[in-house]
Write a protein that holds these residues in place. Structure first.
Motif, short mmCIF file in Angstrom:
data_model
loop_
_atom_site.label_atom_id
_atom_site.label_comp_id
_atom_site.label_asym_id
_atom_site.label_seq_id
_atom_site.Cartn_x
_atom_site.Cartn_y
_atom_site.Cartn_z
N ASN A 101 -8.68 3.41 -18.36
CA ASN A 101 -8.77 2.57 -19.48
C ASN A 101 -8.11 1.42 -19.52
OD1 ASN A 101 -8.54 1.58 -22.11
ND2 ASN A 101 -7.63 3.51 -23.11
N ASP B 269 -9.18 -1.28 -21.22
CA ASP B 269 -9.61 -1.74 -22.47
C ASP B 269 -8.38 -2.39 -23.18
OD1 ASP B 269 -10.70 -1.39 -25.69
OD2 ASP B 269 -12.19 -2.50 -24.01
N TYR C 47 -14.69 5.89 -13.17
CA TYR C 47 -15.05 4.61 -13.91
C TYR C 47 -14.00 3.74 -14.39
CZ TYR C 47 -19.78 6.60 -14.01
OH TYR C 47 -21.13 7.08 -13.65
N TYR D 214 -13.17 0.97 -17.14
CA TYR D 214 -13.66 0.41 -18.54
C TYR D 214 -12.83 -0.74 -18.70
CZ TYR D 214 -15.79 0.00 -22.89
OH TYR D 214 -16.39 -0.43 -24.19
N HIS E 289 -16.87 -0.70 -15.27
CA HIS E 289 -17.87 -0.91 -16.51
C HIS E 289 -17.24 -1.63 -17.46
CE1 HIS E 289 -20.85 1.39 -19.24
NE2 HIS E 289 -19.91 0.85 -20.09
N ARG E 290 -18.04 -2.67 -17.74
CA ARG E 290 -17.14 -3.91 -18.85
C ARG E 290 -17.66 -3.38 -20.16
NH1 ARG E 290 -19.33 -8.99 -17.87
NH2 ARG E 290 -17.95 -9.47 -19.13
N GLY E 291 -16.73 -3.49 -21.07
CA GLY E 291 -16.81 -3.43 -22.41
C GLY E 291 -17.41 -4.95 -23.02
N CYS F 33 -12.34 0.87 -28.45
CA CYS F 33 -12.95 1.56 -27.20
C CYS F 33 -11.67 1.72 -26.13
CB CYS F 33 -13.71 0.65 -26.31
SG CYS F 33 -15.56 0.45 -27.18
N LEU G 33 -13.72 5.29 -25.89
CA LEU G 33 -14.27 4.84 -24.66
C LEU G 33 -15.48 5.55 -24.05
CD1 LEU G 33 -11.57 3.48 -21.98
CD2 LEU G 33 -13.58 4.56 -21.28
N SER H 189 -18.76 5.24 -25.49
CA SER H 189 -19.14 3.63 -25.11
C SER H 189 -19.51 3.84 -23.75
CB SER H 189 -17.95 2.69 -25.54
OG SER H 189 -18.29 1.42 -24.76
N LEU H 190 -19.11 4.36 -23.09
CA LEU H 190 -19.38 4.41 -21.59
C LEU H 190 -20.62 5.17 -21.42
CD1 LEU H 190 -18.70 4.09 -18.58
CD2 LEU H 190 -16.74 5.43 -18.83
#
Lengths: 554, 598
Positions: free
Chosen positions: B252, B254, B291, B293, B334-336, B342, B348, B351-352
């Motif tokens: 995480n 984000d 991943y 994010y 993986h870009r928000g 998120c 999250l 969204s992913l």
């Protein structure tokens, strides 16, 4: 089978049951917006909050799974306060549209506020403004402000029709329901979203502003649009002709049947009832005294028609000639898979049994559209009934043969129920039949190009104007329900067929469709044991294979 | 570039994901980075590649704030006006920028040079008041720096920037997290390994079982440093064991909580520490795919972490058969694209997977059913960055640094009205008073008025409540929370009503809208506070606000509603007199979070 208690009452339910479902077993209603048994669980409305012992927060009943020894309170102070809070939030931005909203009277916001709310609202700010009166497709209107974003419609177009039209765009209290700009909501089941919308966000375009729902009466019946036989409730208004453009049928709603249509109806079936109040045959018509024009030139009475027709038929039925030789009947009867089992049974008994006529309910058909969900290509509701009774299917004659026989001069009388022979066999043919035949009867509900060419026109009652049964494609025998009397001088087929039988001297001692069905169930092995009572609301499936040898044969 | 030219890169992106629809955000970024915005033709193209209805693409575009559906300027200038920046003059800054560019937020300069947007927290509060020009953070924006910023905004991209690179105070004293945070250019593989990096991972992969790893992390008392403070070892132990589904590690990154900026520095300056933590975590939970994010605005973090990933691959620290141990691990960034929610772990995951950032009902918990319905562990960047230390120096040592219940240190982010905003690594038992002193004390010799100890959601503390230790247990006992470690300091010049309106605006803007109490509640609360700061408040509003906050708490899918409720409850309760006085006097905001007059 976990055992739990809800509001002090115990119940045992299978593992995997949710609290809201377990409550229903006990007859306890927990209010819900986003929860719908036919859709996945969303858990976003929060109105189903309940108190559960030993858990610090209120739980949503729609997704909480039952556990052994669970103690649930749906009416504790905590639970009721939680419910009140959710209602207050939902009503905060909700527009004060009740006076102009079609949902009024059947709105879950209104109903739950009256049953579970009754608080003094505190919201005094400007409400969020969104789009109103948006036409999404041929049948559905959207009012974004009224929407409580429960997402039932989104899940419907994702999971049931799998067409994915609906989405919820933006976020926070600016979130709004919609479809892709420029797109249309026109899948074949689009109007179901109106049924499942708990509020007046999604409403029916056809029903818009037509009638207040509390003026509507309801009658259960079955759709006659195809051989699926989806269960429905027909909503009608009789005593307020200034509403609904004077039409009796206001709208149609699906009726839940887990074995046929679940909670759904297709748009074609739902909107296929316009014929009930438009271009109906309302008046008996017969030939004029002027013999040169046999076609139905003048109004007549049922008395006159039935007398004339029965007299003609009596002379053309099977019998013996003066020399005692067998004489074949010179009568053809083209019945319809739109008629009920009771009526088809009567036709078989009268025309085939007593008169020896050639009888068929099998006409050439262009199959209509169909899909892998509810819509069937056969647009008749009772083909299977006609087949089980021997009037259609591989063992029965076809209408074309009867028409050929008539054209070849082997028949003098032809009775057509409902079909437009002009469309099926061409105008030329029908004109020739009209000239050749000494008796050409048309019975049916609506005008069509054949009607002007028949000698006698008998106006039939529509299927919502009579009781009876249909058999769907899968062998399910289902009742149809009479909502209101036949329009003007139209009459139920079963009734005038019985009256015809009486004039033919046949002893058919039945007064109502229920009794006719009893007789049918006695005579037909597959239907043995069935009655209107055993058919109930959802029908009974009969075997489609031939019954064992020794059983009564059709 | 034409869409057909992007087909190749798109397919390469799709290959990184186990389910195609997860590529929603990266494909939208691909389009926007090449065409400047996402046209409806591009929406249809993306929908086709993902195998989803075009409605889903439109949902994503409407939900994530960084995407544009119509052409924008050559450059984008995002000005942050969340609470920490407001405390340091963000409103006046925005007015200055609007005057200079002669446009309002949402508009583009007539020559197409730059689009101006007003945004919520960019998590660069140490640079407040600040803005982001394309990929760069710039701040503090005062005096001449603003002119330089305007100049850069109007210049052609590629022109050397005239705004200076920010130089906030970033602690580098260690012992756990900050030893390699000194160099703004970052510490790369060679220097990292020279400093003892990857030895912990090596030890774990070659000589320990996953169960032992989990035991050590539990013994270390490492708690989740994203904000929830849950025992990391215990969380890892929840992963389904008997399953044939793959296990995922999701990082995480984000970072979104106003007042917090630590994860960014870890990713920008010590990315290998994050990777090493990930390797150990993945090994412990049986995951071979991770991943990361990263919030969309953290361009530099994404570039730097990717560079570290490439380096690690090059030296056999990622990929197949890591260092010959037989353990595989792939890491995908993986870009928000602009959604605080998120940062909530289940949002999250949603969204992913390609959807809007909608939190999920729990149970099931991610450890049982998470990403793509597989067992998943979501950990914060800083939490994972602590892990290598635990295996290099021992769980006991890590535990001993902290308190009884929480081990180690954390990177406290101090911002607001202190002399030296920045990142401070301190053992978790430090008091708030000490932390403020470490940050140089109050600016201009002003008196302390209030402090938010753990990100904007945390209940506010008054000036006489700062002798509390900053660990999770102590702050909870004191009626607040340690949260993300974002410490927002407010001096006597602060108007608490306007501070609350700013916080309320943040929650209204960032609310996902999924469930009714939060969706309606956050909007309602903000609208009342807007009315109050417009001079039209009523005394009854205060009790109404408290009642609304109480109604939101505990009744929603996730704790965003609780987080939105806590500031309302704590500011009004602790500063009631100030609120009543403001309302009675009919005060209006001067559009700056400054103290009431008189």
């Amino acid at each position: 089978m976990p055992r739990l208690s809800i509001d002090g009452r115990e119940v045992s339910v299978p593992e995997g049951t949710t609290v809201i479902q377990a409550a229903e077993e006990l007859g306890i209603f927990i209010p819900r917006y986003c929860y719908h048994p036919g859709l996945s669980i969303a858990g976003n409305c929060r109105i189903c909050l309940v108190e559960v012992d030993n858990l610090p927060k209120l739980q949503i009943a729609c997704s909480a799974l039952v556990a052994e020894g669970m103690v649930v309170h749906t009416k504790s102070d905590e639970a009721e306060d939680g419910r009140r809070a959710v209602l207050e939030f939902l009503l905060a931005n909700h527009p004060l549209d009740c006076p102009v909203c079609d949902q009024s009277g059947e709105c879950d916001l209104q109903d739950f506020y009256m049953n579970f709310g009754l608080y003094d609202p505190r919201f005094r700010e400007h409400k969020v403004k969104k789009q109103k009166a948006v036409q999404l497709g041929p049948h559905v209107m959207l009012d974004q402000e009224r929407c409580i974003l429960c997402s039932r419609c989104v899940r419907f177009t994702d999971e049931i029709t799998k067409t994915g039209e609906f989405g919820i765009f933006a976020r926070g209290d600016r979130a709004e329901l919609g479809i892709y700009p420029g797109a249309e909501l026109d899948n074949p089941y689009s109007a179901n979203v109106v049924d499942i919308c708990p509020v007046g966000a999604l409403t029916e375009r056809e029903f818009r502003f037509q009638a207040r729902v509390w003026y509507l009466s309801s009658a259960p019946t079955v759709c006659n649009g195809c051989s699926q036989g989806c269960n429905m409730d027909m909503h009608y208004v009789l005593d307020r002709p200034h509403l609904n453009g004077g039409a009796r049928v206001a709208r149609v709603k699906p009726r839940f049947n887990p074995d046929v249509n679940h909670w759904w109806l297709c748009d074609e079936g739902r909107y296929g009832l316009g014929w009930m109040d438009q271009a109906r045959l309302k008046q008996v018509r017969g030939p004029s005294a002027d013999a040169a024009n046999a076609a139905n030139a003048v109004d007549a009475t049922w008395e006159q028609a039935l007398t004339a027709i029965s007299t003609a038929l009596a002379g053309l039925g099977k019998g013996q000639d003066g020399a005692g030789n067998g004489r074949a009947a010179r009568i053809g009867m083209i019945a319809s898979a739109q008629l009920t089992n009771e009526e088809l049974f009567l036709i078989r008994e009268i025309f085939h049994g007593a008169l020896g006529a050639q009888v068929s309910a099998s006409v050439p058909q262009n199959p209509g559209s169909c899909d892998d969900f509810l819509i069937k290509a056969d647009k008749n509701p009772n083909t299977m009934g006609a087949t089980l009774l021997g009037l259609a299917g591989p063992d029965a004659p076809e209408a074309g043969q009867i028409v050929d026989a008539a054209l070849a001069g082997n028949l003098d009388a032809l009775w057509v129920s409902g079909h437009d022979l002009v469309e099926l066999f061409g105008a030329e043919t029908v004109r020739e039949l009209s000239e050749r035949l000494s008796l050409f009867v048309f019975s049916g509900t609506n005008e069509n190009p054949t009607v002007p060419l028949a000698h006698w026109v008998l106006p039939s009652a529509a299927y919502v104007e009579k009781d009876g049964t249909f058999v769907n494609y899968h062998g399910r025998v289902q009742r149809i329900g009479r909502a209101f009397p036949p329009l003007e001088d139209s009459r139920e087929d079963w009734r005038f067929l019985l009256q015809l039988a009486a004039r033919l001297g046949l002893q058919l001692d039945w007064q109502q469709p229920e009794e006719i069905f009893q007789a049918l169930a006695t005579a037909e092995a597959r239907f043995v044991g069935l009655s209107y009572e055993t058919l109930g609301d959802r029908g009974v499936e009969v075997a489609l294979t031939r019954p064992a040898a020794g059983a009564a044969e059709p | 570039m034409k869409l057909s030219d992007l087909e190749g890169p798109a397919r390469e992106i799709l290959r990184r994901y186990e389910e195609p629809k997860a590529a929603m955000l990266p494909l939208l970024w691909l389009v926007q980075e090449n065409q400047g915005h996402v046209s409806s033709e591009a929406e249809a193209w993306v929908a086709r590649l993902l195998g989803v209805s075009i409605t889903r693409v439109r949902e994503a575009l409407s939900f994530y704030t960084m995407f544009h559906t119509s052409p924008v300027g050559r450059r984008e200038l995002r000005v942050c006006t969340s609470l920490p920046c407001r405390l340091r003059g963000a409103h006046d800054l925005l007015e200055r920028i609007k005057d200079a560019l002669k446009i309002k937020p949402g508009e583009t300069t007539p020559g197409g040079e730059v689009t101006l947007t007003e945004v919520e927290c960019l998590c660069a509060c140490e640079l407040a008041p600040m803005a982001q020009l394309d990929e760069r953070f710039v701040g503090p924006l005062e005096g001449g720096t603003v002119d330089a910023l305007i100049q850069d905004a109007l210049a052609v991209p590629g022109t050397p920037e005239s705004t200076p690179e920010p130089e906030p105070y970033i602690c580098s004293d260690g012992p756990v997290l900050s030893t390699r945070l000194k160099d703004p250019e970052g510490t790369w593989l060679e220097a990292y390994t020279a400093d003892g990096g990857y030895r912990a991972a090596e030890k774990v992969l070659t000589s320990m079982t996953p169960a032992q790893v989990i035991d050590d992390v539990s013994a270390a008392n490492l708690l989740g440093l994203g904000g929830a403070g849950f025992s990391t070892g215990r969380k890892w132990s929840f992963v389904s064991k008997d399953t044939d589904r793959p296990v995922y590690l999701v990082v995480n990154a984000d970072e979104g909580e106003p007042g917090t900026f630590k994860d960014r520095y870890l990713m920008e300056r010590d990315p290998h520490a994050c990777l090493e933590g990930m390797i150990i975590a993945a090994y412990a939970i049986g995951s071979h795919k991770a991943y990361v994010y990263i919030r969309g605005e953290y361009y530099r973090s994404a570039h730097r972490l990717q560079r570290a990933i490439d380096e690690a691959h090059g030296q056999g620290w990622l990929g197949r058969n890591i260092q010959g141990t037989g353990f595989d691990l792939e890491v995908v960034i993986h870009r928000g694209a602009g959604a605080y929610i998120c940062g909530e772990e289940t949002a999250l995951l949603t969204s992913l997977e390609g959807g809007k950032g909608f939190p999920r009902l729990k149970p099931p918990f991610p450890a049982i059913s998470g990403l793509f319905s597989c067992p998943t562990i979501v950990n914060n960047v800083e939490t994972l960055a602590c892990v290598p230390f635990i295996f290099r120096h021992g769980a006991e040592r890590f535990a001993a640094i902290g308190t009884e219940s929480q081990g180690g240190t954390r990177l406290f982010c101090v911002c607001g009205h202190v002399v030296r905003p920045g990142v401070y690594e301190v053992q978790v038992g430090v008091t708030l008073r000490q932390l403020i002193e470490d940050a140089g004390g109050m600016r201009d010799g002003n008196k302390l008025k209030a402090v938010i100890p753990g990100g904007i959601s945390a209940k506010i503390l008054t000036a006489d409540e700062i002798d509390v230790a900053m660990d999770f247990g102590s702050l909870m006992a004191a009626g607040s929370m340690a949260g993300s470690g974002g410490v927002i300091v407010m001096d006597e010049t602060t108007c608490m009503i306007e501070a609350l309106e700013s916080a309320a605006r943040f929650f209204a803007d960032e609310c996902c809208g999924q469930c009714s109490p939060c969706r309606e509640g956050t909007g309602w609360v903000h609208r009342i506070l807007e009315r109050i700061t417009d001079g039209r408040g009523r005394l009854q509003d205060l009790d109404d606000l408290l009642a609304i906050a109480d109604d939101m708490e505990g009744n929603t899918i996730c704790v965003f509603a609780d987080a939105a409720a806590w500031p309302v409850q704590s500011y009004i309760t602790k500063f009631r007199d100030e609120f009543e006085e403001y309302i009675k006097a009919g005060r209006k905001a001067r559009s700056e979070v400054v103290a009431c007059q008189g």
